[in-house]
Design a protein around this motif. Structure first.
Motif, PDB file in Angstrom:
ATOM      1  N   PRO A   6     -78.036 -58.997  27.696  1.00 42.18           N
ATOM      2  CA  PRO A   6     -78.665 -57.758  27.226  1.00 42.18           C
ATOM      3  C   PRO A   6     -77.626 -56.642  27.042  1.00 42.18           C
ATOM      4  O   PRO A   6     -76.682 -56.570  27.828  1.00 42.18           O
ATOM      5  N   PRO A   7     -77.774 -55.822  25.982  1.00 44.41           N
ATOM      6  CA  PRO A   7     -78.921 -55.708  25.066  1.00 44.41           C
ATOM      7  C   PRO A   7     -78.898 -56.668  23.874  1.00 44.41           C
ATOM      8  O   PRO A   7     -79.749 -56.554  22.997  1.00 44.41           O
ATOM      9  N   ILE A   8     -77.914 -57.578  23.802  1.00 46.11           N
ATOM     10  CA  ILE A   8     -77.971 -58.635  22.782  1.00 46.11           C
ATOM     11  C   ILE A   8     -79.080 -59.607  23.197  1.00 46.11           C
ATOM     12  O   ILE A   8     -79.088 -60.063  24.342  1.00 46.11           O
ATOM     13  N   PRO A   9     -80.002 -59.951  22.315  1.00 50.49           N
ATOM     14  CA  PRO A   9     -81.174 -60.725  22.750  1.00 50.49           C
ATOM     15  C   PRO A   9     -80.932 -62.222  22.922  1.00 50.49           C
ATOM     16  O   PRO A   9     -81.795 -62.919  23.439  1.00 50.49           O
ATOM     17  N   PHE A  10     -79.753 -62.727  22.518  1.00 52.18           N
ATOM     18  CA  PHE A  10     -79.531 -64.172  22.565  1.00 52.18           C
ATOM     19  C   PHE A  10     -79.558 -64.704  23.994  1.00 52.18           C
ATOM     20  O   PHE A  10     -78.961 -64.122  24.902  1.00 52.18           O
ATOM     21  N   GLU A  11     -80.245 -65.841  24.162  1.00 48.54           N
ATOM     22  CA  GLU A  11     -80.272 -66.543  25.446  1.00 48.54           C
ATOM     23  C   GLU A  11     -79.903 -68.005  25.223  1.00 48.54           C
ATOM     24  O   GLU A  11     -80.242 -68.590  24.185  1.00 48.54           O
ATOM     25  N   TYR A  12     -79.209 -68.577  26.212  1.00 50.28           N
ATOM     26  CA  TYR A  12     -78.773 -69.966  26.131  1.00 50.28           C
ATOM     27  C   TYR A  12     -79.187 -70.682  27.412  1.00 50.28           C
ATOM     28  O   TYR A  12     -78.802 -70.271  28.500  1.00 50.28           O
ATOM     29  N   GLN A  13     -79.965 -71.732  27.266  1.00 52.07           N
ATOM     30  CA  GLN A  13     -80.496 -72.473  28.409  1.00 52.07           C
ATOM     31  C   GLN A  13     -79.910 -73.878  28.409  1.00 52.07           C
ATOM     32  O   GLN A  13     -79.976 -74.602  27.407  1.00 52.07           O
ATOM     33  N   GLY A  14     -79.318 -74.275  29.535  1.00 48.31           N
ATOM     34  CA  GLY A  14     -78.822 -75.632  29.692  1.00 48.31           C
ATOM     35  C   GLY A  14     -77.321 -75.754  29.437  1.00 48.31           C
ATOM     36  O   GLY A  14     -76.708 -74.933  28.768  1.00 48.31           O
ATOM     37  N   ARG A  15     -76.758 -76.820  29.990  1.00 55.00           N
ATOM     38  CA  ARG A  15     -75.310 -77.038  29.900  1.00 55.00           C
ATOM     39  C   ARG A  15     -74.825 -77.239  28.463  1.00 55.00           C
ATOM     40  O   ARG A  15     -73.753 -76.759  28.097  1.00 55.00           O
ATOM     41  N   ASP A  16     -75.597 -77.963  27.656  1.00 54.83           N
ATOM     42  CA  ASP A  16     -75.165 -78.214  26.283  1.00 54.83           C
ATOM     43  C   ASP A  16     -75.005 -76.903  25.518  1.00 54.83           C
ATOM     44  O   ASP A  16     -74.030 -76.713  24.777  1.00 54.83           O
ATOM     45  N   ALA A  17     -75.970 -76.001  25.692  1.00 52.57           N
ATOM     46  CA  ALA A  17     -75.888 -74.696  25.031  1.00 52.57           C
ATOM     47  C   ALA A  17     -74.708 -73.896  25.575  1.00 52.57           C
ATOM     48  O   ALA A  17     -74.016 -73.192  24.826  1.00 52.57           O
ATOM     49  N   ALA A  18     -74.471 -73.994  26.890  1.00 50.95           N
ATOM     50  CA  ALA A  18     -73.346 -73.283  27.496  1.00 50.95           C
ATOM     51  C   ALA A  18     -72.020 -73.785  26.956  1.00 50.95           C
ATOM     52  O   ALA A  18     -71.095 -73.002  26.690  1.00 50.95           O
ATOM     53  N   ILE A  19     -71.904 -75.102  26.773  1.00 47.64           N
ATOM     54  CA  ILE A  19     -70.670 -75.684  26.226  1.00 47.64           C
ATOM     55  C   ILE A  19     -70.393 -75.112  24.836  1.00 47.64           C
ATOM     56  O   ILE A  19     -69.263 -74.710  24.520  1.00 47.64           O
ATOM     57  N   ARG A  20     -71.415 -75.064  23.996  1.00 52.15           N
ATOM     58  CA  ARG A  20     -71.236 -74.531  22.637  1.00 52.15           C
ATOM     59  C   ARG A  20     -70.808 -73.064  22.675  1.00 52.15           C
ATOM     60  O   ARG A  20     -69.918 -72.645  21.926  1.00 52.15           O
ATOM     61  N   LEU A  21     -71.440 -72.287  23.554  1.00 53.27           N
ATOM     62  CA  LEU A  21     -71.135 -70.859  23.633  1.00 53.27           C
ATOM     63  C   LEU A  21     -69.707 -70.624  24.105  1.00 53.27           C
ATOM     64  O   LEU A  21     -68.932 -69.910  23.451  1.00 53.27           O
ATOM     65  N   PHE A  22     -69.338 -71.208  25.232  1.00 56.00           N
ATOM     66  CA  PHE A  22     -68.022 -70.920  25.798  1.00 56.00           C
ATOM     67  C   PHE A  22     -66.897 -71.590  25.016  1.00 56.00           C
ATOM     68  O   PHE A  22     -65.782 -71.056  24.959  1.00 56.00           O
TER      69      PHE A  22
END
Length: 336
Positions: A248-264
């Protein structure tokens, strides 16, 4: 000086006496306003408005309720008024140049959420609570709990905090809200059900290690090494399978390890590196993040708050750099 003498002087217009009466309650009122509003800056404004209203109304305070109860009545209604206003912090666009965000798994509903500095908590926690309190004080300030509170309708939110967090009796809450005991009881039932829906997953997690315990410090040290070195594999290895990432205040949310891998992987792959300065927020480990620049000066880029289980990180919340001054952290760090 006894409270009765102070009250008489305050009613007569003695500002020093009023401050002596109300100062012991200032920080706990600030925490109450934060739970109600979810924003530290909004809570500071509401707490100041509460004390101003109390000063203006002290002449009419008849002592039928305890001074603390009277102050909570004012604070609660100031916060309800603030929640009705349109001046909440708006969502913001992605703010990491050179990093393409992966597709989020969800979108946050509380863009105004801000962290609460632990340095402000001294004297605000550990205060005696009423017999009706059901929620542990440490839990009641966690980011997960405060976020879930913000999703409740305003009056349900107020009732749940006053009854389950602070332990006021139903008849006291009814008086604070100019309502009835039956109405308060009904609102509390609905609020508890709503809170359970929003918190069902977090309630099943293992408890966090104790603040500043050896296990917390070891996990935090591993996080710092992984993040500062830009090692996505080492970082993701520290996360639970269902890790939850929000910003926040960016609305994007990432749930789970796979999503975390893509983000980081995207963040670190861009060459973006930060130095982390430790602090604490909402009873949780936190870090000011300072982006390394070619000039050597490191500019504040945000504040990270970690939510831990016994051995892993189950949530990662990134706030923007506007919150750094609330934690006594500078906007930038000099060259090393």
């Amino acid at each position: 000086m006894v409270a009765g003498d102070l009250l008489s002087r305050a009613r007569a217009g003695d500002g020093d006496a009023f401050r002596e009466l109300t100062e012991p309650h200032h920080r706990e009122l600030l925490v109450h306003c934060y739970r109600m509003l979810g924003s530290f800056h909004d809570a500071e404004d509401a707490a100041q408005d509460t004390l101003l209203a109390a000063w203006q109304g002290i002449g009419g305070y008849e002592g039928r309720a305890a001074l603390r109860t009277w102050l909570y009545r004012i604070a609660t209604n100031r916060c309800l008024n603030a929640r009705r206003s349109a001046g909440r912090r708006l969502r913001r666009e992605w703010d990491m140049p050179g990093v393409e965000p992966p597709e989020p798994t969800g979108f946050g509903e509380v863009p105004w959420l801000e962290p609460f500095p632990d340095s402000v908590l001294e004297g605000a926690v550990g205060v005696p609570l009423g017999p009706e309190a059901r929620v542990e004080q440490s839990e009641s300030l966690s980011l997960a709990f405060v976020t879930a509170l913000q999703l409740l309708p305003p009056r349900q939110l107020a009732v749940l905090i006053l009854r389950d967090v602070l332990g006021f009796r139903a008849i006291e809450v009814a008086d604070m809200l100019d309502s009835t005991v039956d109405s308060v009881t009904s609102a509390l039932k609905r609020a508890r059900a709503g809170l359970k829906r929003h918190r069902s997953q977090s309630e099943e997690r293992e408890p966090a290690p104790g603040p500043n315990s050896a296990s917390e410090q070891a996990l935090v040290a591993e996080f710092v090494r992984a993040y500062e070195s830009g090692d996505p594999d080492a970082l993701v290895a520290l996360l639970t399978d269902d890790v939850f990432i929000s910003m926040p205040p960016i609305p994007f949310e990432y749930q789970g390890r796979d999503a975390a891998i893509r983000l980081f992987a995207g963040i670190f792959g861009s060459g973006r590196r930060v130095d982390l300065v430790p602090t604490r927020a909402n009873g949780q480990p936190a870090f000011g993040a300072y982006l390394r620049a070619p000039t050597g000066i490191r500019h504040g880029s945000g504040l990270f708050v970690l939510t831990l289980t016994v051995e892993r990180i189950c949530a990662f919340t990134r706030f923007d750099s506007s919150v750094l001054p609330s934690f006594g952290l500078p906007r930038s760090l000099p060259s090393r």
